[in-house]
Design an enzyme around this catalytic site. Structure first.
Site, short mmCIF file in Angstrom:
data_model
loop_
_atom_site.label_atom_id
_atom_site.label_comp_id
_atom_site.label_asym_id
_atom_site.label_seq_id
_atom_site.Cartn_x
_atom_site.Cartn_y
_atom_site.Cartn_z
N ASP A 186 0.81 -1.21 0.00
CA ASP A 186 0.00 0.00 0.00
C ASP A 186 0.85 1.26 0.00
OD1 ASP A 186 -2.38 -1.45 -0.01
OD2 ASP A 186 -2.45 -1.58 2.17
N ARG A 222 1.21 2.34 16.95
CA ARG A 222 0.63 3.46 16.20
C ARG A 222 0.76 4.81 16.90
NH1 ARG A 222 1.79 -0.22 12.93
NH2 ARG A 222 0.15 -1.16 11.69
N ASP A 266 -6.35 0.58 11.78
CA ASP A 266 -5.25 1.54 11.87
C ASP A 266 -5.62 2.93 11.38
OD1 ASP A 266 -3.42 -0.07 13.12
OD2 ASP A 266 -2.51 -0.82 11.28
N SER A 298 -1.05 -9.80 4.29
CA SER A 298 -0.73 -8.50 4.86
C SER A 298 -0.09 -8.76 6.21
CB SER A 298 -2.00 -7.65 5.01
OG SER A 298 -1.69 -6.43 5.65
#
Length: 409
Positions: free
Chosen positions: A16, A97, A126, A178
């Protein structure tokens, strides 16, 4: 010629964000600052990630080493909170994060960028975490989420676009997993895993041995704590970063730490997720055991409720929130005497606690023993039981089975 505006991209080098580096230049006419947070990914050298973004036209690219900060300022809080979402998953992605968001915001301020971009999907967790945490730190920044708006609706179409625009990608159509990994473990999704009846392929696991490859004999490990933070393994003192890496090795070679679960995402859907978190689950189990010795019953009850709430808050992207920070303060207080050793055996995917000790233990041998030296006042029990049962006794006479009004099976 006017200078282009800048966007700071949370960049991993995966499918991505690799496509996004080029897409932001072509579709948005922005100069891209690509920032990869090194939070302990499998790769020991992330210089290739930096160079890849530069080769695709980024004006600046940096793999920022966040490992020590991540271990000391984030994972220690997770250990104190026994953090497991749905009482199963030790929050490895959710924990990194807020740290990455903090660095992204700082770099926006340093470079004068007014935009932030990320590679999260429109139905993932996310996106919620990054955007909530970035806005908590600087609400003035504008956020671009290409994956939510572009017409590349499948991973196959992204791979086709990447090929057409000379974007190198690290996945193939044969193995379209992923993967997100850091010090606290690995998260694996997509591909054949989306059918919940499919057994996870053996090639998704890299941190943990298959059971047939584990040592035949159990391995004993002693985890030592100082004020709620792991401080030594098998008597060897080490900093928290080194200790987590060692815990991953020990638990991983014994096949412990795999998770296959159906998870409740923030956006309201369920997803099938596979995780391997050997060190995280080992250290959390040891910490919970230490708390059993050093915290009184009501503190433990309260803390169990707050531990679950802490995990929910962090999973939902609320690291920088009043509620989460308040629970951190509670955990810091209760950790003052969580000091001592826990002995654990690991064997072929299993974990067994078989010893614990602490100079601050609330376990009193003389009160607990049934042998000589018993100091417990047995005569006090009669009055205690009478008072303890008085509420139920009164109810029974007036409303319960004694009254004949309430049927009881």
């Amino acid at each position: 010629m006017a200078e282009k505006e800048k966007v700071v991209l949370a960049y991993s080098g995966g499918l991505d964000t690799s496509v996004i580096v080029k897409w932001l230049q072509i579709e948005k006419n922005l100069d891209v600052v690509a920032i990869c947070g090194n939070v302990g990914q499998d790769e020991k050298d992330l210089s290739w990630v930096e160079q890849k973004a530069l080769d695709m036209g980024a004006i600046y690219s940096k793999a920022v080493d966040m490992r020590q900060e991540y271990a000391e300022k984030y994972l220690t809080h997770a250990i104190k909170a026994n953090a497991k979402y749905q009482k199963v998953y030790p929050l490895l992605s959710a924990l990194s994060r807020p740290l990455i968001s903090k660095h992204i915001v700082d770099i926006c301020h340093e470079t004068g960028a007014k935009y932030v971009a990320h590679g999260c999907t429109g139905k993932g967790n996310d996106q919620v975490r990054f955007e909530t945490e970035i806005r908590a730190l600087d609400p003035s920044l504008e956020i671009i989420a290409p994956v939510r708006v572009w017409d590349l609706t499948t991973r196959e179409s992204e791979m086709d676009w990447a090929e057409a625009h000379d974007v190198p990608i690290p996945v193939t159509k044969k193995k379209p997993y992923s993967i997100d990994d850091n010090l606290w473990g690995r998260a694996i999704e997509c591909g054949v895993l989306e059918d919940t009846w499919n057994e996870p392929p053996s090639d998704i696991w890299t941190m943990t041995n298959n059971l047939e490859d584990c040592p035949a004999e159990p391995e004993t490990v002693v985890i030592s704590f100082e004020k709620g933070i792991p401080s030594a393994i098998n008597g060897e003192k080490m900093d928290i970063l080194s200790l987590i890496l060692e815990a991953n090795k020990i638990a991983g070679r014994n096949g412990f730490g795999r998770i296959d679960m159906v998870e409740n995402r923030v956006v309201g859907i369920k997803s099938r997720e596979c995780y391997e978190c050997p060190g995280a689950l080992l250290l959390i189990q040891a910490h919970e055991t230490m708390e059993q010795m050093c915290l009184d019953v009501n503190t433990q009850k309260t803390k169990r409720e707050l531990d679950e709430k802490w995990a929910d808050l962090v999973y939902d992207g609320l690291w920088f929130s009043q509620a989460k920070l308040a629970i951190d303060a509670y955990n810091d207080y209760t950790s003052q005497f969580v000091t001592g050793d826990v002995r654990i055996k690991l064997c072929k995917g299993g974990l067994f606690v078989d010893g614990m000790r602490s100079e601050y233990s609330l376990y009193d041998y003389n009160l607990a023993t049934y042998d000589e030296g018993d100091t417990f006042d047995h005569t006090a029990s009669r009055g205690f039981i009478a008072l303890h049962g008085l509420e139920s006794q009164t109810w029974s006479k007036v409303q319960g089975p004694k009254s004949g009004l309430t049927p009881v099976d």
